[in-house]
Design an enzyme around this catalytic site. Sequence first.
Site, short mmCIF file in Angstrom:
data_model
loop_
_atom_site.label_atom_id
_atom_site.label_comp_id
_atom_site.label_asym_id
_atom_site.label_seq_id
_atom_site.Cartn_x
_atom_site.Cartn_y
_atom_site.Cartn_z
N CYS A 13 42.35 29.96 40.24
CA CYS A 13 41.52 30.43 39.12
C CYS A 13 42.22 30.21 37.78
O CYS A 13 43.44 30.10 37.71
CB CYS A 13 41.20 31.91 39.29
SG CYS A 13 39.84 32.48 38.23
N ASP A 130 40.90 43.54 43.08
CA ASP A 130 41.95 43.20 42.12
C ASP A 130 42.67 44.47 41.69
O ASP A 130 42.16 45.58 41.84
CB ASP A 130 41.31 42.51 40.91
CG ASP A 130 42.29 41.69 40.09
OD1 ASP A 130 43.50 41.71 40.40
OD2 ASP A 130 41.85 41.01 39.15
#
Length: 217
Positions: A13, A130
Amino acid sequence: MTAAMQRTRVKFCGLTREQDVDAAVALGADAIGFVLWAGSKRAVDVDQLARLAARVPAFIARVGLFVDAAPEEVSRALPWLDLLQFHGDESAAECERYDRAYIKALRMRDGLDVHAAARCYDSARGLLLDAYRPGVPGGTGDTFDWSRIPPGLGKAVILAGGLSDDNVSQAIRQVRPHAVDVSGGIESAAAIKDAGRMRAFVNAVALGDRVANQTSV
C-alpha cells in the site's frame, strides 16, 4: 484428510512511483494500494493514480484508500480501481453507494466490538484491522495486540499495522489472516518503497505460510 494449504495474500500500500508498482507486480503482489487522501505523505491525485494503475496487469487488484471522502472524489477515481478501502467513519451505506467491492478498515481502539462492526459492514469483502492512534486514520507504523482479534468474524481479515519482514511470519502463524497489508515496513524513506524490503516481506509471508500450514496438518 489433509487440510487445505492456506496462502496469505499480500497487499503493498501507499505506492507513489512507477518503479515501485513494477517491483510489486514482479514480486507477485495480490493487491496494490493507492492512497487518495490528501492528508497522507503517500497521497496521489487522480492523474497520478491513472498513470500508476495503468501499469498494473490483470488479476492484481488496484485498491483506492479513502478517508471520509466526498462522493465526487471517489467517483473520479473509480475508473482506475477494482476495490475500495475506507479508513474513516463511513457508514455501510456510504461504502456501498459506489456499486463497487469494498473493504472497511477498523482501528483497534480499546473497547471496539469487532463482531458488531463485522455485522454493521456485512456487505464488505473484508475487514482491515489496523493499529489505533488518536487522530491518525492509518499508516502509523504501530502494531496492536493481535490476540484482541476475535475468532468467528465471518469476514476475511486483512491484517495491517506495523508489519515488516521482521514480524509478519509470526503474525501469520498467530492470526492466520486472509491477507496482510504493508506500507511503511517496505520503505527506505517516506513514500519511497525499497525493492529489497518488498522482496524480504514476500519471502517472510511465504515462510509464515509454510510454518502455519505444517502445524495445521
